[in-house]
Design a protein around this motif. Structure first.
Motif, PDB file in Angstrom:
ATOM      1  N   ILE A 328       0.836  -1.201   0.000  1.00  0.00           N
ATOM      2  CA  ILE A 328       0.000   0.000   0.000  1.00  0.00           C
ATOM      3  C   ILE A 328       0.870   1.250   0.000  1.00  0.00           C
ATOM      4  N   SER A 329       1.949   1.230   0.803  1.00  0.00           N
ATOM      5  CA  SER A 329       2.843   2.384   0.867  1.00  0.00           C
ATOM      6  C   SER A 329       3.488   2.652  -0.485  1.00  0.00           C
ATOM      7  N   GLN A 330       3.899   1.602  -1.179  1.00  0.00           N
ATOM      8  CA  GLN A 330       4.522   1.771  -2.492  1.00  0.00           C
ATOM      9  C   GLN A 330       3.523   2.323  -3.506  1.00  0.00           C
ATOM     10  N   LEU A 331       2.303   1.798  -3.513  1.00  0.00           N
ATOM     11  CA  LEU A 331       1.299   2.263  -4.469  1.00  0.00           C
ATOM     12  C   LEU A 331       0.934   3.726  -4.222  1.00  0.00           C
ATOM     13  N   VAL A 332       0.773   4.083  -2.952  1.00  0.00           N
ATOM     14  CA  VAL A 332       0.458   5.480  -2.625  1.00  0.00           C
ATOM     15  C   VAL A 332       1.655   6.377  -2.942  1.00  0.00           C
ATOM     16  N   MET A 334       3.810   6.191  -5.201  1.00  0.00           N
ATOM     17  CA  MET A 334       4.061   6.459  -6.622  1.00  0.00           C
ATOM     18  C   MET A 334       3.567   7.833  -7.027  1.00  0.00           C
ATOM     19  N   GLY A 335       2.603   8.354  -6.274  1.00  0.00           N
ATOM     20  CA  GLY A 335       2.154   9.724  -6.497  1.00  0.00           C
ATOM     21  C   GLY A 335       1.212   9.912  -7.655  1.00  0.00           C
ATOM     22  N   THR A 336       0.735   8.828  -8.228  1.00  0.00           N
ATOM     23  CA  THR A 336      -0.131   8.958  -9.402  1.00  0.00           C
ATOM     24  C   THR A 336      -1.557   8.483  -9.154  1.00  0.00           C
ATOM     25  N   PHE A 337      -1.809   7.921  -7.939  1.00  0.00           N
ATOM     26  CA  PHE A 337      -3.142   7.412  -7.637  1.00  0.00           C
ATOM     27  C   PHE A 337      -3.804   8.253  -6.564  1.00  0.00           C
ATOM     28  N   ARG A 338      -5.069   8.607  -6.810  1.00  0.00           N
ATOM     29  CA  ARG A 338      -5.829   9.398  -5.851  1.00  0.00           C
ATOM     30  C   ARG A 338      -6.298   8.531  -4.691  1.00  0.00           C
ATOM     31  N   PHE A 339      -6.739   7.316  -5.002  1.00  0.00           N
ATOM     32  CA  PHE A 339      -7.190   6.394  -3.972  1.00  0.00           C
ATOM     33  C   PHE A 339      -6.583   5.022  -4.234  1.00  0.00           C
ATOM     34  N   VAL A 340      -6.219   4.346  -3.151  1.00  0.00           N
ATOM     35  CA  VAL A 340      -5.724   2.968  -3.221  1.00  0.00           C
ATOM     36  C   VAL A 340      -6.531   2.156  -2.221  1.00  0.00           C
ATOM     37  N   LYS A 341      -7.231   1.147  -2.710  1.00  0.00           N
ATOM     38  CA  LYS A 341      -8.080   0.315  -1.869  1.00  0.00           C
ATOM     39  C   LYS A 341      -7.776  -1.140  -2.171  1.00  0.00           C
ATOM     40  N   TYR A 359      -7.547  -1.969  -5.961  1.00  0.00           N
ATOM     41  CA  TYR A 359      -8.300  -1.026  -6.779  1.00  0.00           C
ATOM     42  C   TYR A 359      -7.585   0.328  -6.742  1.00  0.00           C
ATOM     43  N   LEU A 360      -7.105   0.776  -7.879  1.00  0.00           N
ATOM     44  CA  LEU A 360      -6.302   1.985  -7.977  1.00  0.00           C
ATOM     45  C   LEU A 360      -7.045   3.028  -8.814  1.00  0.00           C
ATOM     46  N   THR A 361      -7.318   4.178  -8.185  1.00  0.00           N
ATOM     47  CA  THR A 361      -8.011   5.263  -8.885  1.00  0.00           C
ATOM     48  C   THR A 361      -6.996   6.331  -9.260  1.00  0.00           C
ATOM     49  N   PRO A 362      -6.701   6.508 -10.563  1.00  0.00           N
ATOM     50  CA  PRO A 362      -5.652   7.459 -10.969  1.00  0.00           C
ATOM     51  C   PRO A 362      -6.050   8.913 -10.693  1.00  0.00           C
ATOM     52  N   GLN A 363      -5.047   9.707 -10.433  1.00  0.00           N
ATOM     53  CA  GLN A 363      -5.252  11.147 -10.384  1.00  0.00           C
ATOM     54  C   GLN A 363      -5.366  11.683 -11.813  1.00  0.00           C
ATOM     55  N   GLN A 364      -5.755  12.944 -11.912  1.00  0.00           N
ATOM     56  CA  GLN A 364      -5.782  13.587 -13.220  1.00  0.00           C
ATOM     57  C   GLN A 364      -4.358  13.609 -13.784  1.00  0.00           C
TER      58      GLN A 364
END
Length: 779
Positions: A328-332, A334-341, A359-364
């Motif tokens: 979870i720490s690595q996915l968050v 990365m700085g490109t996902f708004r939400f990580v679940k 479930y990865l929700t990308p940022q704009q």
């Protein structure tokens, strides 16, 4: 004393007496004015105090414990500022006939604060709170009595807590069935228990032990196990103020919490949108396989390897909470996902197995940001505009590409010099950041946090219209990573900087002939080499009494090249690259900060800074942009920025009452001490003392007395003062007023200037009082 001076002295004393009288009158009437609004029988609740009736509690623990107990009392009295209650005053003067809007409504309910009356205090409830808090730390037989003191309609509640002897742990036993897997695990956990015999009973430690047991079991596959499944039985009836403890797993713990689970299939949804509603549950046949991972990414928004490297689970692994947190720490990070679940789902038809869904929700992806900045310092004030364009998935590997253009204008507000004053600058910068280490050696410095590789290319143009213009270029390639929550590293493998002066005015040239140190600012500068910075801090741990910050840096330039070429400027062999003599040096800087809590709203902050630059071979001193300086709002606040040192050198004045605030050196030593305390709400105050100076590596005919020697301690500048801090949470605005206590360029024996302090002298105030306006704390 002459008659004239005696009259002047007497007038000054009379003015001070009148000022004190008016302050006293204001305090008296403002204080009394709140009381007159109380009805008959009402008393203003002004204070709640807790006194410990136990002489056996060591003195060092009494004050913190008393503050903790007073902190649980409710309600809190009306807020005070220097003994006054302005919010209550505004509430009262607004009157009773207040509508739902208008000035009076704003004054009464937005600015003001309703009176806290004695009748609003539930004394038995507070007694229970204090008693429960004492029982939680081992004072089982504590009882609390309350005494009320009323004077001039002001009520104080005094809670007397009689604690008796504290209860300690006699023995700790762990009850476990070693015929079961979880029972064997509990036996192994017992050896490192947080519950230690002879230590005082403490409920927080019991809670921590339950969480420790659950954490270890979750790291060993027990996905469904939680701290609530651990029971700690306490027997306080064994006598002699001792307790026995028995740790066991609750009988009602569900069967699935007692079994370790393995990881089955791992699914990744890189373009999941929250508007989809329920989380999708895919099957292997619906996804694209890559290294035992299943991707549901129909639009190919991310390259699979970039996400696969962040997943620490593999098929067949035991569930492990630490690996889950790392993922979870690595996915968050990365700085490109708004939400990580994530979601763990039991596999049907397979015993003790879990499918994992991320479930990865990308940022704009693309964004434009415009910033208008206001700059405030001791010497320059101005503004700057930054416009940046970002792409957060530039090459489908979560790379961050940022292009920035900026421009600013600053005017000199201090120092009184016009040749080096107003200037404008503009520039462009391009940076590309990868959320991984790009290295031929397969180097991975950290697994919990995402390391980054960054390259940067920038250009800046600075125009001091009456003096000179500078072209600056920079290129850097390096890494930054976080080792843990306290430690961070930044390593630039190569950092190249080139500064070239253009269009130096005749006026500045002629001035530089008269004052040679002005030439440093227009020297060509060329530095290249690695640099490294390490930072440690635990200041985020707000419950600790002592917290620390340490930063250490090492900057190297042209060391290998200079040695290969045999450069030696002292022997007339100075080598150049691109027409500029490159700088050869080793520079280090060390900064240590210590923060000590003195109470709930009081703190003592200290800082020590030491920087040293050793130039050799192709250089005799650090390049201008790498040198140290002292003074200003974040340094020696009693001296203007760059207006002190080096050593005992007295900065020369140019023209009438003007001097050049641009003193720099190769060595810097600074010590700061600051007492900080809250006044009320957003307003804090501080008292501070600063000491330090800068020096040169070698003696210099221009800067007489500027060389660093064993007598450096005799050349320290010292100053101090008072300041206010306005804490708006998102912004801290700081104001400081400081005066010098010791001036190093005065003759030895006359450097301490306490005897010259004269606030009544207009010229002294003009020459010595320095006002600093800044953003944030100085350290």
């Amino acid at each position: 004393m002459t008659k004239k001076s005696w009259i002047k002295h007497r007038k000054g004393r009379m003015m001070k007496s009148k000022l004190y009288a008016w302050i006293f009158i204001a305090v008296f009437f403002t204080s009394c004015s709140n009381i007159k609004y109380l009805k008959d029988g009402e008393n203003l609740y002004v204070k709640g105090e807790v006194e410990l009736n136990n002489d056996s509690i060591p003195k060092k623990y009494r004050e913190p414990l008393t503050e903790t107990l007073e902190g649980v009392l409710r309600p809190r009295p009306n807020k005070q500022i220097l003994g006054l209650r302005p919010k209550l005053y505004f509430y009262n003067i607004a009157g009773d006939s207040v509508g739902n809007k208008g000035f009076k409504h704003w004054l009464k309910y937005k600015v003001g604060e309703a009176p806290v009356l004695l009748q609003d205090v539930n004394v038995p409830y507070n007694e229970n709170l204090v008693r429960n808090r004492l029982e939680n730390i081992g004072f089982f037989n504590a009882y609390v009595t309350t005494d009320t003191t009323i004077k001039n309609k002001k009520a104080t509640l005094n809670y007397l807590a009689t604690t008796n002897r504290i209860y300690r742990i006699n023995k700790v036993s762990y009850e476990a069935d070693t015929n079961t897997a979880i029972g064997k695990e509990l036996r192994e956990i017992e050896e490192s228990s947080l519950l230690i015999p002879n230590r005082p009973y403490n409920l927080d430690r019991i809670i921590a032990e339950r969480e420790r047991i659950a954490s270890i079991l979750q790291d060993k596959g027990y996905y469904y196990f939680s701290p609530d499944h651990v029971l700690v039985q306490v027997d306080s009836m064994i006598g002699n103020h001792m307790v026995d403890m028995n740790v066991k797993i609750k009988e009602e713990t569900p069967a699935n919490a007692k079994q370790p689970y393995t990881i089955n299939n791992i699914f990744i949804y890189p373009e999941y949108s929250l508007v989809q509603g329920d989380y999708e549950i895919a099957k292997p046949e619906d996804a694209e396989s890559y290294k035992d991972l299943y991707f549901i990414d129909p639009h190919q928004t991310f390259r699979k390897f970039a996400l696969a490297r962040t997943i620490f689970f593999h098929k067949g692994d035991l569930y492990n909470r630490e690996k889950q947190n790392q993922t979870i720490s690595q996915l968050v990070g990365m700085g490109t996902f708004r939400f990580v679940k994530n979601n763990f789902i039991p596999v049907r038809g397979q015993k003790n197995a879990l499918d994992v869904h991320y479930y990865l929700t990308p940022q704009q992806k693309k964004s434009v940001r415009v910033e208008l900045l206001g700059k405030t310092a001791a010497v320059y004030n101005g503004s700057e505009v930054n416009v940046s364009w970002s792409h957060k998935n530039a090459f489908k590997g979560a790379e961050l590409l940022r292009l920035t253009a900026y421009g600013g204008y600053e005017v000199q507000s201090g120092g009184g010099i016009n040749i080096n004053s107003n200037f404008y600058r503009y520039g462009v910068e391009a940076s590309l950041t990868w959320p991984r280490v790009i290295s031929p050696f397969g180097w991975e410095p950290t697994k919990r946090f995402v390391p980054h590789t960054q390259t940067l290319l920038g250009y800046e143009f600075l125009n001091r219209r009456q003096a000179y213009k500078l072209n600056s270029m920079r290129f850097a390639w390096g890494y930054n990573w976080q080792e843990n929550a306290q430690k961070t590293h930044q390593l630039n493998i190569l950092d190249v900087a080139y500064v070239q002066p253009v269009n130096v005015t005749h006026f500045y040239d002629s001035l530089a002939d008269e004052y040679p140190y002005l030439k440093r600012a227009i020297d060509k500068q060329f530095t290249f080499g690695p640099n490294y910075k390490f930072t440690y801090t635990n200041t985020m741990e707000t419950t600790k009494k002592h917290t620390f910050y340490f930063s250490g840096g090492l900057d190297l330039s042209a060391n290998a090249v200079g040695l290969i070429l045999g450069s030696n400027v002292n022997k007339g062999k100075q080598d150049s690259i691109f027409g500029a003599a490159f700088s050869q040096y080793i520079k280090t800087d060390l900064e240590y900060r210590h923060y000590m809590k003195l109470g709930q709203n009081r703190q003592l902050a200290a800082r020590a800074f030491f920087g040293y630059g050793y130039s050799y071979g192709n250089s005799t001193r650090l390049p201008y942009t790498k040198q140290f300086f002292a003074g200003g709002p974040n340094s020696l606040r009693a001296f203007r920025a760059r207006a002190i040192g080096p050593g005992t050198y007295n900065p020369q004045k140019i023209g009438e009452d003007n001097f050049v605030p641009d003193m720099t050196g190769d060595v810097r030593l600074e010590l700061n001490l600051e007492y900080r305390a809250k006044i009320v709400s957003i307003l804090d105050w501080a008292a501070f003392v600063d000491a330090g100076n800068i020096w040169l590596q070698h003696s210099d005919s221009v800067f007489t007395g500027g060389q660093f020697t064993k007598n450096f301690y005799k050349e320290l500048a010292v100053g101090g003062g008072l300041g206010l801090r306005f804490d708006f949470t998102y912004l801290i605005l700081r104001t400081d007023l400081a005066i010098p206590f010791r001036i190093p360029y005065l003759p030895e024996g006359e450097r301490w200037v306490f005897n010259k302090i004269d606030f009544g002298d207009k010229q002294w105030r003009k020459d010595n009082i320095v006002f600093n306006l800044a953003i944030g704390y100085p350290f």
